[in-house]
Design an enzyme around this catalytic site. Sequence first.
Site, PDB file in Angstrom:
ATOM      1  N   GLU A 119      36.345  54.891  45.530  1.00 43.85           N
ATOM      2  CA  GLU A 119      35.560  54.258  44.470  1.00 43.85           C
ATOM      3  C   GLU A 119      34.182  53.938  45.039  1.00 43.85           C
ATOM      4  O   GLU A 119      34.078  53.428  46.147  1.00 43.85           O
ATOM      5  CB  GLU A 119      36.257  52.971  44.025  1.00 43.85           C
ATOM      6  N   ARG A 146      40.163  55.299  40.474  1.00 50.52           N
ATOM      7  CA  ARG A 146      39.684  55.142  39.093  1.00 50.52           C
ATOM      8  C   ARG A 146      38.908  56.374  38.636  1.00 50.52           C
ATOM      9  O   ARG A 146      38.762  57.339  39.368  1.00 50.52           O
ATOM     10  CB  ARG A 146      38.819  53.895  38.920  1.00 50.52           C
TER      11      ARG A 146
HETATM   12  P1  DTP Z   1      42.323  47.428  45.145  1.00 48.19           P
HETATM   13  O1  DTP Z   1      42.511  46.059  45.647  1.00 48.19           O
HETATM   14  O2  DTP Z   1      43.268  47.784  44.045  1.00 48.19           O
HETATM   15  O3  DTP Z   1      42.269  48.418  46.233  1.00 48.19           O
HETATM   16  P2  DTP Z   1      39.625  48.193  45.010  1.00 48.19           P
HETATM   17  O4  DTP Z   1      39.934  49.601  45.281  1.00 48.19           O
HETATM   18  O5  DTP Z   1      38.975  47.395  46.063  1.00 48.19           O
HETATM   19  O6  DTP Z   1      40.914  47.421  44.455  1.00 48.19           O
HETATM   20  P3  DTP Z   1      38.520  47.153  42.818  1.00 48.19           P
HETATM   21  O7  DTP Z   1      39.571  47.302  41.795  1.00 48.19           O
HETATM   22  O8  DTP Z   1      38.424  45.878  43.536  1.00 48.19           O
HETATM   23  O9  DTP Z   1      38.723  48.305  43.820  1.00 48.19           O
HETATM   24  O10 DTP Z   1      37.113  47.528  42.183  1.00 48.19           O
HETATM   25  C1  DTP Z   1      35.943  47.105  42.781  1.00 48.19           C
HETATM   26  C2  DTP Z   1      35.197  46.158  41.881  1.00 48.19           C
HETATM   27  O11 DTP Z   1      34.475  46.866  40.893  1.00 48.19           O
HETATM   28  C3  DTP Z   1      36.085  45.214  41.146  1.00 48.19           C
HETATM   29  O12 DTP Z   1      35.530  43.928  41.197  1.00 48.19           O
HETATM   30  C4  DTP Z   1      36.116  45.735  39.728  1.00 48.19           C
HETATM   31  C5  DTP Z   1      34.788  46.372  39.602  1.00 48.19           C
HETATM   32  N1  DTP Z   1      34.693  47.505  38.654  1.00 48.19           N
HETATM   33  C6  DTP Z   1      35.061  48.767  38.866  1.00 48.19           C
HETATM   34  N2  DTP Z   1      34.711  49.574  37.845  1.00 48.19           N
HETATM   35  C7  DTP Z   1      34.114  48.773  36.935  1.00 48.19           C
HETATM   36  C8  DTP Z   1      33.529  48.966  35.653  1.00 48.19           C
HETATM   37  N3  DTP Z   1      33.435  50.157  35.082  1.00 48.19           N
HETATM   38  N4  DTP Z   1      33.047  47.885  35.029  1.00 48.19           N
HETATM   39  C9  DTP Z   1      33.098  46.663  35.564  1.00 48.19           C
HETATM   40  N5  DTP Z   1      33.608  46.415  36.770  1.00 48.19           N
HETATM   41  C10 DTP Z   1      34.109  47.445  37.450  1.00 48.19           C
END
Ligand code: DTP
Length: 246
Positions: A36, A111
């Site tokens: 991501e 995602r």
């Molecule tokens: P995980 O803990 O599941 O590994 P990650 O891979 O670190 O999670 P997050 O789910 O934490 O990834 O995503 C990173 C941040 O970005 C989180 O605060 C949510 C935000 N985010 C991602 N895509 C979008 C979007 N389209 N709109 C708003 N926020 C978003």
Amino acid sequence: RHRKVSIEGNIAAGKSTFVRLLQASSCSSDWEVIPEPIGKWCNVQNSEDIYQELSSSQKSGGNLLQMLYDKPSRWAYTFQSYACLSRVRSQLQSPSAKLLQAENPVQFYERSVYSDRLVFASSLFESGDLLETEWSVYQDWHSWLLKQFEADIALDGIIYLRAPPKRCMQRLLHRGREEEQGVPLEYLEQLHLKHEAWLYHRNLRMDFEYLQDLPVLVLDVDKDFQNDPIKQEDILEKVSFSLRLL
Ligand code: DTP
């Protein structure tokens, strides 16, 4: 042609842990994970700045994720347009040379352009942070853009990491990403409902017809699998099995 699979799930559901598991598995030579692009959102720079040392105010000024959480009504639209640009870019990334040699190559994404719209942008619209006009403009260019690139962007399957919002909250607080510390449980609950409608109940109406019939592997990740080799084995078994069916 390699297959494309996106990994979906709430904030802090455990995507990174899951990705590490994929990378450590014996099948990993056939698998490539495209991360991501969060690093980009936390440090938005224009190309001239890249060559200069940024002052700290410039740095915080360029933290789009922080800005979104601090003032969603001001930044939701900007965030969504940038998020979509970064996603399209990563979903168009060609497979590595190593992957091209693999027998059953799979590219995984953390995602996708779909969760951006169906989960995040749509929630921000419902909470009033995207105005009616912003939401219409966004949907118009989002649909158009995806149609242009559909052949290259289209997914072959989705893995849904499913966890109760309270569990995600625990994990979010535990990992302590600074930008996320003010995220309320209600936001995670709202995102959870979106994920559930889209990937579990599968009754979300959407603009992308092929998504409706796309295979989805639901993995329950309420319990931690980080330190549980038996659960890890079970998860990898399910993933390999589902990939064979694609
Ligand atoms: P995980 O803990 O599941 O590994 P990650 O891979 O670190 O999670 P997050 O789910 O934490 O990834 O995503 C990173 C941040 O970005 C989180 O605060 C949510 C935000 N985010 C991602 N895509 C979008 C979007 N389209 N709109 C708003 N926020 C978003």
